[in-house]
Motif scaffolding. Structure first.
Motif, mmCIF file in Angstrom:
data_model
loop_
_atom_site.group_PDB
_atom_site.id
_atom_site.type_symbol
_atom_site.label_atom_id
_atom_site.label_comp_id
_atom_site.label_asym_id
_atom_site.label_seq_id
_atom_site.Cartn_x
_atom_site.Cartn_y
_atom_site.Cartn_z
ATOM 1 N N LEU A 65 0.741 -1.338 0.240
ATOM 2 C CA LEU A 65 0.110 -0.037 0.577
ATOM 3 C C LEU A 65 0.917 1.407 0.133
ATOM 4 O O LEU A 65 0.793 2.707 -0.902
ATOM 5 C CB LEU A 65 -1.155 0.045 1.281
ATOM 6 C CG LEU A 65 -2.297 -0.982 1.203
ATOM 7 C CD1 LEU A 65 -2.852 -0.658 2.492
ATOM 8 C CD2 LEU A 65 -3.400 -0.324 -0.034
ATOM 9 N N HIS A 69 0.567 4.071 -3.014
ATOM 10 C CA HIS A 69 0.210 5.143 -2.314
ATOM 11 C C HIS A 69 1.164 6.743 -2.060
ATOM 12 O O HIS A 69 0.391 7.178 -0.940
ATOM 13 C CB HIS A 69 -0.651 5.165 -1.767
ATOM 14 C CG HIS A 69 -1.912 4.172 -2.632
ATOM 15 N ND1 HIS A 69 -2.721 4.316 -3.062
ATOM 16 C CD2 HIS A 69 -2.527 3.104 -2.091
ATOM 17 C CE1 HIS A 69 -3.590 3.694 -3.814
ATOM 18 N NE2 HIS A 69 -3.694 2.057 -2.982
ATOM 19 N N ASP A 72 0.223 9.899 -3.062
ATOM 20 C CA ASP A 72 -1.115 10.536 -2.414
ATOM 21 C C ASP A 72 -1.339 10.747 -0.929
ATOM 22 O O ASP A 72 -1.574 12.087 -1.195
ATOM 23 C CB ASP A 72 -2.271 9.144 -2.919
ATOM 24 C CG ASP A 72 -2.245 8.818 -3.985
ATOM 25 O OD1 ASP A 72 -1.870 9.452 -5.072
ATOM 26 O OD2 ASP A 72 -2.676 7.489 -4.559
ATOM 27 N N HIS A 300 -9.233 9.797 4.176
ATOM 28 C CA HIS A 300 -9.340 8.243 2.936
ATOM 29 C C HIS A 300 -8.378 7.076 3.623
ATOM 30 O O HIS A 300 -8.112 7.153 4.711
ATOM 31 C CB HIS A 300 -8.301 9.077 1.740
ATOM 32 C CG HIS A 300 -8.156 8.009 0.800
ATOM 33 N ND1 HIS A 300 -9.205 9.274 -0.308
ATOM 34 C CD2 HIS A 300 -8.000 6.603 -0.012
ATOM 35 C CE1 HIS A 300 -8.990 7.704 -1.212
ATOM 36 N NE2 HIS A 300 -8.351 6.513 -0.985
ATOM 37 N N TRP A 302 -7.202 3.651 1.994
ATOM 38 C CA TRP A 302 -6.392 2.637 1.399
ATOM 39 C C TRP A 302 -6.851 1.394 1.757
ATOM 40 O O TRP A 302 -6.092 0.695 2.455
ATOM 41 C CB TRP A 302 -4.707 2.999 1.065
ATOM 42 C CG TRP A 302 -5.109 4.351 -0.193
ATOM 43 C CD1 TRP A 302 -4.967 4.746 -0.971
ATOM 44 C CD2 TRP A 302 -4.718 5.545 0.661
ATOM 45 N NE1 TRP A 302 -5.072 6.086 -1.514
ATOM 46 C CE2 TRP A 302 -4.837 6.444 -0.208
ATOM 47 C CE3 TRP A 302 -4.338 5.525 1.988
ATOM 48 C CZ2 TRP A 302 -4.287 8.026 0.447
ATOM 49 C CZ3 TRP A 302 -4.048 6.918 2.180
ATOM 50 C CH2 TRP A 302 -3.873 8.661 1.912
ATOM 51 N N THR A 303 -7.302 0.155 0.627
ATOM 52 C CA THR A 303 -7.303 -0.991 1.120
ATOM 53 C C THR A 303 -6.104 -1.880 0.305
ATOM 54 O O THR A 303 -6.255 -1.441 -0.616
ATOM 55 C CB THR A 303 -8.517 -1.376 1.497
ATOM 56 O OG1 THR A 303 -9.012 -1.903 0.237
ATOM 57 C CG2 THR A 303 -9.326 -0.716 2.623
ATOM 58 N N SER A 304 -5.990 -3.092 0.878
ATOM 59 C CA SER A 304 -4.651 -3.711 -0.124
ATOM 60 C C SER A 304 -6.133 -4.677 -0.947
ATOM 61 O O SER A 304 -7.565 -4.842 -0.313
ATOM 62 C CB SER A 304 -4.157 -5.066 0.450
ATOM 63 O OG SER A 304 -5.234 -5.561 1.914
#
Length: 340
Positions: A65, A69, A72, A300, A302-304
């Motif tokens: 991740l 990201h 980001d 936010h 973020w997921t795997s």
């Protein structure tokens, strides 16, 4: 680059804390010990080996991740200071260091002086323009951070948050919130709820059994105890009600363990368990609620692939106030500054 190392923990703090935790945990019912005592030098080496096992995907998922990201995260935070709680070797954090173009200061926080020095020396070579102010400190206790330029990004990775009981998590997150000024952010790594068989497999293997029993070796060495590791079995189980994994050591016989440094004799019944760690798993909505209760809003997640692991970026909720001192309960951080 400048490298500073500040000891926040008193020199004898670790020994005193171990005595207090063993005395409290082994004289109560059920018996428990905090997971931090698993991680002496040998325990840390064992854990690094565990992270490479195919059945333990947490480290690889988080690394993946960050690889995807980090930019980001950098764009959304614009951080000039990065503070990492439980930094260890700072390996994964290098991805954030590389991605933050305006980064001025990195503040790694860890109980291990050797890990902090090694990471600092490596960074000194790799990033000559970076200022590093390392803290020898226990982030679950009262912590004073150095004054650094904002915006600041506080990173707490590895799903270490899952080792805290719910009340401890609430206190910890509230304390982190107290550190954050407008524009600051928290990056939180969390292992997510998944199939029970997958979760148990990540904790039920021979290497993890050695890691779990290492706490007995620590108590033997530091307090003169006579634990026989072979008289205990490693147990990993899923508590569906609490949605966490429990690691336990189960006595294989009726026995008495002597701990001379404490003047203590501890009786174990045949089949009696000693809990050494919980590892809570999270659902995204539940995580949002816990962060909101601490005055943090998730910006936010973020997921795997497969939704097995998550990185959440959170900021102070609007209308909240930053307190300059927060030391609630056993898990408290202080926002007052050490000299930068």
């Amino acid at each position: 680059m400048t490298f500073r190392l500040t000891r926040v923990l008193p020199p004898d703090d670790t020994a005193a804390a171990l005595c207090a935790d063993v005395l409290y945990g082994l004289t109560r019912t059920p018996k428990t010990l905090p997971p931090k005592w698993l991680y002496d030098a040998h325990g840390s080496e064992l854990f690094e080996q565990i992270t490479q096992l195919p059945t333990y995907p947490v480290g690889r998922a988080e690394l993946g991740l960050l690889l995807l990201h980090a930019r980001d995260i950098a764009e959304q935070t614009g951080a000039c200071s990065l503070i990492e709680l439980g930094s260890g070797s700072s390996q994964k954090t290098r991805l954030l260091l590389d991605a933050l173009p305006g980064l001025h200061t990195y503040v790694p926080v860890d109980v291990s002086e050797s890990a902090l020095r090694q990471a600092g020396q490596t960074l000194l070579i790799e990033r000559p323009a970076l200022s590093v102010h390392a803290l020898i400190a226990d982030f679950t206790g009262a912590l004073t951070l150095p004054q650094t330029p904002g915006p600041r990004l506080v990173a707490f990775l590895g799903s270490t948050i899952g080792n805290l009981l719910p009340a401890e998590r609430a206190t910890f997150l509230t304390s982190v919130r107290a550190l954050l000024a407008p524009g600051d952010t928290l990056l939180l790594g969390t292992d997510l709820v998944k199939d029970e068989s997958v979760l148990v497999a990540a904790y039920d293997d021979a290497l993890t059994a050695k890691f779990n029993k290492n706490v007995l070796a620590v108590i033997n060495r530091e307090l003169g105890a006579d634990f026989d590791p072979d008289a205990f079995a490693h147990v990993a189980l899923w508590d569906a009600g609490h949605e966490w994994i429990e690691m336990r050591l189960r006595s294989l016989t009726e026995q008495t363990v002597k701990i001379p440094a404490l003047g203590l004799a501890v009786d174990f019944a045949d089949g009696e368990d000693l809990r050494t760690e919980i590892s809570a798993k999270f659902r995204k909505q539940g995580l949002r609620r816990e962060l909101a209760a601490a005055g943090l809003t998730v910006e936010h997640v973020w997921t795997s692939p497969g939704q097995g692991y998550g990185l959440a970026l959170a900021a102070p909720s609007r209308g909240g106030t930053r307190t300059e001192h927060a030391t609630s309960g056993s898990t408290g951080l202080q926002a007052t500054g050490l000299p930068s």
